[in-house]
Motif scaffolding. Sequence first.
Motif, short mmCIF file in Angstrom:
data_model
loop_
_atom_site.label_atom_id
_atom_site.label_comp_id
_atom_site.label_asym_id
_atom_site.label_seq_id
_atom_site.Cartn_x
_atom_site.Cartn_y
_atom_site.Cartn_z
N VAL A 3 39.21 33.04 43.01
CA VAL A 3 40.05 32.27 43.93
C VAL A 3 41.51 32.55 43.61
N VAL A 4 42.28 32.94 44.63
CA VAL A 4 43.71 33.15 44.47
C VAL A 4 44.43 32.06 45.24
N VAL A 5 45.31 31.34 44.55
CA VAL A 5 46.07 30.25 45.13
C VAL A 5 47.51 30.71 45.31
N VAL A 6 48.01 30.63 46.53
CA VAL A 6 49.39 31.00 46.83
C VAL A 6 50.24 29.74 46.85
N GLY A 7 51.12 29.58 45.88
CA GLY A 7 51.97 28.40 45.80
C GLY A 7 51.65 27.54 44.60
N GLY A 8 52.68 27.25 43.81
CA GLY A 8 52.51 26.46 42.60
C GLY A 8 53.19 25.11 42.69
N GLY A 9 53.13 24.49 43.87
CA GLY A 9 53.59 23.11 43.98
C GLY A 9 52.50 22.17 43.47
N ILE A 10 52.58 20.90 43.85
CA ILE A 10 51.62 19.93 43.33
C ILE A 10 50.19 20.26 43.76
N GLY A 11 49.97 20.54 45.03
CA GLY A 11 48.63 20.83 45.51
C GLY A 11 48.05 22.10 44.91
N GLY A 12 48.86 23.17 44.86
CA GLY A 12 48.38 24.43 44.31
C GLY A 12 48.06 24.35 42.83
N LEU A 13 48.91 23.66 42.07
CA LEU A 13 48.65 23.50 40.63
C LEU A 13 47.45 22.59 40.38
N ALA A 14 47.31 21.55 41.19
CA ALA A 14 46.15 20.66 41.03
C ALA A 14 44.86 21.43 41.27
N LEU A 15 44.84 22.25 42.31
CA LEU A 15 43.65 23.05 42.58
C LEU A 15 43.41 24.06 41.46
N GLY A 16 44.48 24.75 41.05
CA GLY A 16 44.33 25.72 39.96
C GLY A 16 43.80 25.08 38.70
N ALA A 17 44.28 23.88 38.39
CA ALA A 17 43.82 23.17 37.19
C ALA A 17 42.34 22.85 37.29
N GLY A 18 41.92 22.34 38.45
CA GLY A 18 40.53 21.99 38.63
C GLY A 18 39.61 23.20 38.58
N LEU A 19 40.03 24.30 39.21
CA LEU A 19 39.22 25.51 39.21
C LEU A 19 39.07 26.07 37.79
N ARG A 20 40.17 26.10 37.05
CA ARG A 20 40.12 26.61 35.67
C ARG A 20 39.20 25.74 34.82
N ARG A 21 39.32 24.43 34.99
CA ARG A 21 38.51 23.51 34.18
C ARG A 21 37.03 23.65 34.48
N ARG A 22 36.69 24.01 35.73
CA ARG A 22 35.29 24.19 36.12
C ARG A 22 34.78 25.60 35.85
N GLY A 23 35.62 26.46 35.29
CA GLY A 23 35.16 27.79 34.93
C GLY A 23 35.27 28.85 36.00
N PHE A 24 36.02 28.57 37.07
CA PHE A 24 36.23 29.57 38.11
C PHE A 24 37.22 30.63 37.62
N ASP A 25 37.15 31.80 38.21
CA ASP A 25 38.14 32.86 37.99
C ASP A 25 39.27 32.59 38.98
N VAL A 26 40.41 32.10 38.49
CA VAL A 26 41.48 31.65 39.38
C VAL A 26 42.82 32.26 38.95
N ALA A 27 43.67 32.48 39.95
CA ALA A 27 45.05 32.90 39.70
C ALA A 27 45.94 32.15 40.68
N VAL A 28 47.01 31.53 40.16
CA VAL A 28 47.98 30.81 40.97
C VAL A 28 49.30 31.57 40.91
N PHE A 29 49.84 31.92 42.07
CA PHE A 29 51.10 32.68 42.13
C PHE A 29 52.18 31.81 42.76
N ASP A 30 53.35 31.79 42.11
CA ASP A 30 54.48 31.03 42.64
C ASP A 30 55.77 31.79 42.43
N ARG A 31 56.68 31.68 43.39
CA ARG A 31 57.93 32.43 43.31
C ARG A 31 58.92 31.85 42.30
N ASP A 32 58.77 30.56 41.95
CA ASP A 32 59.66 29.95 40.95
C ASP A 32 59.45 30.62 39.59
#
Length: 418
Positions: A3-32
């Motif tokens: 799963v690739v998440v575009v955007g590291g705001g609150i929603g994107g980071l929340a999803l990335g955190a949950g995916l990582r915790r559940r063992g998914f292969d995840v990458a979150v990209f943010d321009r900041d």
Amino acid sequence: MRVVVVGGGIGGLALGAGLRRRGFDVAVFDRDTDVAATGGYHITLDGRAQSALRELVAPETVQRLLASASALRLRDRDAFWDRRGRLLGHGPDLGGDAGVDVDRITLRMLLAEEVGDDLHLGRTVSGVGRGDDGAPRVLFTDGAAPVPADLVVGADGTHSLVARHLAGGRTNSPAGIIGFSGRTLRTDLSPGERHRLGPRSGLAVGPRGAALYTGFLDPVGNAALDAPELRMSVTTGPTYIWGAMFPESPATDALRAVRDGALQDALVRRFRAQGWAEHTLEVIARADPHSVAAYRFNAAPTRATGLAPWPAGRITALGDAVHATPPTAGMGAGAAIRDAAALLRHLGEVEEGGTTTAEAVRRFEEGMRRRGSEVLTLGMRTVRLILATDTALGAAATAVTLPVLAAAARLRHQRRRA
């Protein structure tokens, strides 16, 4: 599943955190390049948003959040005033409210810690496409190799590139209001204003679409969890996080290019010219000049059928990318967190072999449309009320009725004291 998440705001980071915790292969990209370099000042999380957050992050992180948050139940009832500062009425008793307010920076830092090295900062996405095998992939402005995925999720906010790709155009439009925000320490106000504003949030309205919201934040004195050793709040004392509002026009739109103290002075002059009492403007005039900023209110359609107007597939979006919500709802970030938790639940069904990715996304988007419609309806109700005072009839009605409401409020207060 990748799963690739575009955007590291609150929603994107929340999803990335949950995916990582559940063992998914995840990458979150943010321009900041720094998670602490974020706009906005505070976020309200109601009980539903907090429950969703518990599905996404470790219990220890929830404890740190609560130790860094200001509890709504410890505030006085919200207040409503006119432009003279005369009390019009109060909101409901907050004694049983489970909601909390937290600095946006604090929440973003906590979520970023949960995402860990799956968060890639300083990466600006230029587009989404598909590889030769039909799988979605994310493209970057720096020319780096595209990143393939089984699922791409746009969590890139109001001006979402991913949602625009899916919808074939914008998913929201200007709501008709320009907002201005800032931070003011309670100790910097006069005794009279400290007493009037109190330890609560409030809203003052006047004719011609002028309004001033004051949100009270105190993660130390009003901490949701008494655990100072866990506290990491940016706000360290009683503070008013305020938001001024004016109808969008060439004059107010021009203020978006003004910064810091110059913008602060311009706001005070504009309120003063519309007859606001001088003491009601202290919260603006005594703010930290570097905290003052301007932004446009944007809103998606309020009807659920107008949200996420695309067929479900291996590219989707959540949060403001789909249901951009004016801050008048106070629920935008919470809705994004709920979106993230819902998507995680549905993707878990795919991992268990119970459904396909497309079906999981379809179910997720159905629920997201309902959540988005709910918060948009609440947010736009206040926007429409404010804009209604910007007509000749609305301005006259406001000028006539608000003093009557203020007199009635004084009478009720006198009767209670008698």
